[in-house]
Design a protein around this motif. Sequence first.
Motif, PDB file in Angstrom:
ATOM      1  N   ALA A 166     -13.078  20.062  22.159  1.00 51.66           N
ATOM      2  CA  ALA A 166     -13.678  18.742  22.016  1.00 51.66           C
ATOM      3  C   ALA A 166     -12.614  17.753  21.568  1.00 51.66           C
ATOM      4  O   ALA A 166     -11.681  18.121  20.861  1.00 51.66           O
ATOM      5  N   ILE A 168     -12.590  14.201  19.557  1.00 56.32           N
ATOM      6  CA  ILE A 168     -13.394  13.251  18.794  1.00 56.32           C
ATOM      7  C   ILE A 168     -12.522  12.039  18.535  1.00 56.32           C
ATOM      8  O   ILE A 168     -11.434  12.162  17.966  1.00 56.32           O
ATOM      9  N   CYS A 176     -17.100  11.309  21.359  1.00 52.78           N
ATOM     10  CA  CYS A 176     -16.780  12.735  21.456  1.00 52.78           C
ATOM     11  C   CYS A 176     -16.965  13.206  22.891  1.00 52.78           C
ATOM     12  O   CYS A 176     -18.011  12.996  23.485  1.00 52.78           O
ATOM     13  N   GLY A 193     -22.316  14.874  23.504  1.00 54.12           N
ATOM     14  CA  GLY A 193     -21.221  14.481  22.618  1.00 54.12           C
ATOM     15  C   GLY A 193     -21.503  13.258  21.763  1.00 54.12           C
ATOM     16  O   GLY A 193     -20.596  12.718  21.152  1.00 54.12           O
ATOM     17  N   ILE A 266     -18.159  17.664  12.333  1.00 51.70           N
ATOM     18  CA  ILE A 266     -17.289  18.550  13.122  1.00 51.70           C
ATOM     19  C   ILE A 266     -17.652  20.014  12.860  1.00 51.70           C
ATOM     20  O   ILE A 266     -17.679  20.822  13.789  1.00 51.70           O
ATOM     21  N   VAL A 280      -8.873  15.543  16.912  1.00 50.49           N
ATOM     22  CA  VAL A 280      -9.410  14.312  16.342  1.00 50.49           C
ATOM     23  C   VAL A 280      -8.388  13.209  16.601  1.00 50.49           C
ATOM     24  O   VAL A 280      -7.250  13.284  16.142  1.00 50.49           O
TER      25      VAL A 280
END
Length: 339
Positions: A166, A168, A176, A193, A266, A280
């Motif tokens: 993922a 973010i 996301c 997301g 998260i 991230v």
Amino acid sequence: MSVLTADLLERGILTAESRVHGTGRPSTRLALSASSAFFIGVSLASDPYILRVTDLHGEVVATDHMAASASPETIVASIAAAVARVLESGTVDAGRITGIGLAIPGLVDATASTCIRSTLLGWRDVAIGAMIAEATGLPTFIENDANALALGEHLFGSLRGSDAGAVISVGDGIGCGLIVNGELHRGSRGGAGEIAHSTIEPGGLPCKCGKRGCLDTLASLRSIGHFAREAGLPDDPLALDALASDGDNDAIAILHRAGAALGLAISQLVQTLDPERIVVAVTEGLTDGLYARVMRQTVEANVMPSESPQVQLTTIGVDQQAWAIGAASVAAGRALFRL
Ligand SMILES: [Zn+2]
């Protein structure tokens, strides 16, 4: 496989590099030819809007800018003019431009190339993909901006080779994009997301979505700026981070609360998705400050202990340009890999 390879070789996308001799039949080492295809990416997530042209290796070969606007007609005209400028400059072979990817802050129907809703642009059911394709003569693919960033990282960046991951993005809002089974996961209605609107603090502050206590109200840079102004502190997150480093209690409390909220969201994502990697993406400078540290500690404290290796949590700094590269990746992914 060899049929697919032959097709890509014929189209000049793959090049035969060398013969490799080992046990069994000699084989040919193949490589993707960087200049065999170019992709145009436009991000509507920044101001001014940015257009970037990348090659097949994700390297940027041309950049252009255009004034931000909420009018679809103005945006289409601006993009057509910017594409014309890039072509006139002669930096890329027009015949090798495979398509345009457009990253939109909002909900999109990627198959129909329609923006279903964008609060930021004030759009509802805008067939922007078809409009740009008609104006430029190039196939146009649209994607939600967070998904475009995730696809960019998956094809060319820190999520490369990862089947489950993922990205973010933390900016004014929180986005996301999810990679599941090696592909972008959009969900049944394109809304996968949306962790920004996960409830982190039940009964908390009202959110623009109509709910209360969403992650967005606690951890986005807009919210952090709001809390900072309320406390009489500078609302620039980098200045706030510097104050926290100097021991300012209010700055520490604001960044601690925001980082913990993001970390909690998260950790829930980790429990649900079991990803290999989570990236991230935050403003450059915040990647190793208090916000990121608390986020990381909160994830570690809230993910179930396991014998197997923990999820890799990476923090990267993104600038406005990264969104346009993500948009170009949308064109690359759709045109070449049907992602
Ligand atoms: Zn919300």
